[in-house]
Design a protein around this motif. Structure first.
Motif, PDB file in Angstrom:
ATOM      1  N   PHE A  33      18.168   5.358   4.960  1.00 18.74           N
ATOM      2  CA  PHE A  33      17.867   5.999   6.233  1.00 18.74           C
ATOM      3  C   PHE A  33      17.270   7.240   6.264  1.00 18.74           C
ATOM      4  O   PHE A  33      17.383   7.985   4.899  1.00 18.74           O
ATOM      5  CB  PHE A  33      19.645   6.342   6.520  1.00 18.74           C
ATOM      6  CG  PHE A  33      20.650   5.565   7.000  1.00 18.74           C
ATOM      7  CD1 PHE A  33      21.256   4.646   6.433  1.00 18.74           C
ATOM      8  CD2 PHE A  33      20.460   5.279   8.500  1.00 18.74           C
ATOM      9  CE1 PHE A  33      22.050   3.751   7.275  1.00 18.74           C
ATOM     10  CE2 PHE A  33      21.154   4.173   9.354  1.00 18.74           C
ATOM     11  CZ  PHE A  33      21.851   3.617   8.430  1.00 18.74           C
ATOM     12  N   ILE A  34      16.727   7.794   7.174  1.00 12.42           N
ATOM     13  CA  ILE A  34      16.129   9.045   7.265  1.00 12.42           C
ATOM     14  C   ILE A  34      16.771   9.808   8.343  1.00 12.42           C
ATOM     15  O   ILE A  34      17.212   9.287   9.488  1.00 12.42           O
ATOM     16  CB  ILE A  34      14.536   9.234   7.554  1.00 12.42           C
ATOM     17  CG1 ILE A  34      13.800   8.376   6.536  1.00 12.42           C
ATOM     18  CG2 ILE A  34      14.252  10.523   7.818  1.00 12.42           C
ATOM     19  CD1 ILE A  34      13.780   9.174   5.140  1.00 12.42           C
ATOM     20  N   GLY A  35      17.423  11.008   7.906  1.00  9.48           N
ATOM     21  CA  GLY A  35      18.348  11.906   8.826  1.00  9.48           C
ATOM     22  C   GLY A  35      17.612  12.964   8.881  1.00  9.48           C
ATOM     23  O   GLY A  35      17.099  13.693   8.100  1.00  9.48           O
ATOM     24  N   TRP A  36      17.787  13.544  10.187  1.00  7.07           N
ATOM     25  CA  TRP A  36      17.294  14.912  10.447  1.00  7.07           C
ATOM     26  C   TRP A  36      18.554  15.906  10.446  1.00  7.07           C
ATOM     27  O   TRP A  36      19.533  15.487  11.073  1.00  7.07           O
ATOM     28  CB  TRP A  36      16.781  15.022  11.948  1.00  7.07           C
ATOM     29  CG  TRP A  36      15.133  14.477  11.885  1.00  7.07           C
ATOM     30  CD1 TRP A  36      14.816  13.237  12.235  1.00  7.07           C
ATOM     31  CD2 TRP A  36      14.231  15.407  11.319  1.00  7.07           C
ATOM     32  NE1 TRP A  36      13.318  13.404  11.977  1.00  7.07           N
ATOM     33  CE2 TRP A  36      12.928  14.250  11.440  1.00  7.07           C
ATOM     34  CE3 TRP A  36      13.972  16.503  10.946  1.00  7.07           C
ATOM     35  CZ2 TRP A  36      11.722  15.019  11.111  1.00  7.07           C
ATOM     36  CZ3 TRP A  36      12.712  17.214  10.726  1.00  7.07           C
ATOM     37  CH2 TRP A  36      11.612  16.183  10.868  1.00  7.07           C
ATOM     38  N   ASN A 107      27.076  13.078   6.741  1.00  2.55           N
ATOM     39  CA  ASN A 107      27.361  14.138   5.761  1.00  2.55           C
ATOM     40  C   ASN A 107      26.016  14.483   4.992  1.00  2.55           C
ATOM     41  O   ASN A 107      25.243  13.477   4.364  1.00  2.55           O
ATOM     42  CB  ASN A 107      28.268  13.544   4.725  1.00  2.55           C
ATOM     43  CG  ASN A 107      28.779  14.801   3.626  1.00  2.55           C
ATOM     44  OD1 ASN A 107      28.005  15.654   3.501  1.00  2.55           O
ATOM     45  ND2 ASN A 107      30.129  14.653   3.227  1.00  2.55           N
ATOM     46  N   PRO A 108      25.506  15.693   4.858  1.00  3.82           N
ATOM     47  CA  PRO A 108      24.127  16.049   4.177  1.00  3.82           C
ATOM     48  C   PRO A 108      24.339  15.812   2.805  1.00  3.82           C
ATOM     49  O   PRO A 108      23.344  15.380   2.168  1.00  3.82           O
ATOM     50  CB  PRO A 108      23.876  17.280   4.628  1.00  3.82           C
ATOM     51  CG  PRO A 108      25.159  17.976   5.072  1.00  3.82           C
ATOM     52  CD  PRO A 108      25.952  16.719   5.619  1.00  3.82           C
ATOM     53  N   ASP A 109      25.610  15.768   1.995  1.00  5.68           N
ATOM     54  CA  ASP A 109      25.654  15.510   0.678  1.00  5.68           C
ATOM     55  C   ASP A 109      25.553  14.078   0.372  1.00  5.68           C
ATOM     56  O   ASP A 109      25.425  13.795  -0.868  1.00  5.68           O
ATOM     57  CB  ASP A 109      27.113  16.087   0.296  1.00  5.68           C
ATOM     58  CG  ASP A 109      27.469  17.466   0.347  1.00  5.68           C
ATOM     59  OD1 ASP A 109      28.375  18.188   0.738  1.00  5.68           O
ATOM     60  OD2 ASP A 109      26.135  18.274   0.406  1.00  5.68           O
ATOM     61  N   ASP A 110      25.556  13.295   1.080  1.00  2.30           N
ATOM     62  CA  ASP A 110      25.390  11.876   1.059  1.00  2.30           C
ATOM     63  C   ASP A 110      23.789  11.364   1.140  1.00  2.30           C
ATOM     64  O   ASP A 110      23.583  10.138   0.854  1.00  2.30           O
ATOM     65  CB  ASP A 110      26.154  11.051   2.170  1.00  2.30           C
ATOM     66  CG  ASP A 110      27.655  11.176   1.791  1.00  2.30           C
ATOM     67  OD1 ASP A 110      28.349  10.902   2.699  1.00  2.30           O
ATOM     68  OD2 ASP A 110      28.105  11.413   0.835  1.00  2.30           O
ATOM     69  N   TYR A 111      22.939  12.342   1.263  1.00  6.61           N
ATOM     70  CA  TYR A 111      21.747  12.080   1.415  1.00  6.61           C
ATOM     71  C   TYR A 111      20.968  12.383  -0.009  1.00  6.61           C
ATOM     72  O   TYR A 111      21.277  13.602  -0.555  1.00  6.61           O
ATOM     73  CB  TYR A 111      20.964  12.701   2.420  1.00  6.61           C
ATOM     74  CG  TYR A 111      20.992  11.955   3.741  1.00  6.61           C
ATOM     75  CD1 TYR A 111      22.554  12.401   4.330  1.00  6.61           C
ATOM     76  CD2 TYR A 111      20.158  11.375   4.413  1.00  6.61           C
ATOM     77  CE1 TYR A 111      22.881  11.551   5.606  1.00  6.61           C
ATOM     78  CE2 TYR A 111      20.360  10.951   5.677  1.00  6.61           C
ATOM     79  CZ  TYR A 111      21.680  10.947   6.206  1.00  6.61           C
ATOM     80  OH  TYR A 111      22.157  10.038   7.487  1.00  6.61           O
ATOM     81  N   ASN A 112      20.122  11.620  -0.640  1.00  9.02           N
ATOM     82  CA  ASN A 112      19.584  11.507  -2.016  1.00  9.02           C
ATOM     83  C   ASN A 112      18.360  12.698  -2.278  1.00  9.02           C
ATOM     84  O   ASN A 112      18.474  13.199  -3.254  1.00  9.02           O
ATOM     85  CB  ASN A 112      19.143  10.389  -2.721  1.00  9.02           C
ATOM     86  CG  ASN A 112      20.206   9.274  -2.334  1.00  9.02           C
ATOM     87  OD1 ASN A 112      20.272   8.490  -1.264  1.00  9.02           O
ATOM     88  ND2 ASN A 112      21.209   8.911  -3.316  1.00  9.02           N
TER      89      ASN A 112
END
Length: 124
Positions: A33-36, A107-112
């Motif tokens: 996933f790419i999140g903004w 949750n931003p903490d779930d992005y690597n």
């Protein structure tokens, strides 16, 4: 993995901006996933939207649905965030982040991985 954002700037209320996130370092066999995210002054990161690297899985937060559109190039190496009808509350540091999982997370903490961000100011 690297993510580099660009496209921020000063825009008047009601205006539009398009942000870019150039993604590198993933192999063609990896899915992610790419999140903004947006971080307003003095606040924590706010999830805005996410797009999966395969298929048409796109998700938006209520605060941007109908105003922001996230797309990716067919080569998957650039993800765009088209922002329309901007308001002052959209002001902040915008960054993209990658999550190497097939399950969506807000949750931003779930992005690597994440980029350094690009600043957007909505003001007259």
């Amino acid at each position: 993995v690297q993510l580099v954002e660009s496209g921020g700037g000063l825009v008047q209320p009601g205006g539009s901006l398009r942000l870019s996130c150039v993604v590198s370092g993933f192999t063609s066999s990896q899915y992610y996933f790419i999140g903004w995210f947006r971080q307003a002054p003095g606040k924590g990161p706010e999830w805005l939207c996410s797009i999966y690297s395969a298929g048409d899985n796109i998700y938006y937060s209520d605060s941007v649905r109908g105003r922001f559109i996230v797309t990716r190039t067919t080569t998957k190496n650039t993800v765009y965030l088209q922002m329309n009808s901007l308001i002052s509350d959209d002001t902040g540091l915008y960054y993209c982040a990658a999550r190497t999982d097939w399950v969506l997370s807000r949750n931003p903490d779930d992005y690597n991985y994440r980029g350094q961000g690009t600043r957007v100011t909505v003001s007259s």
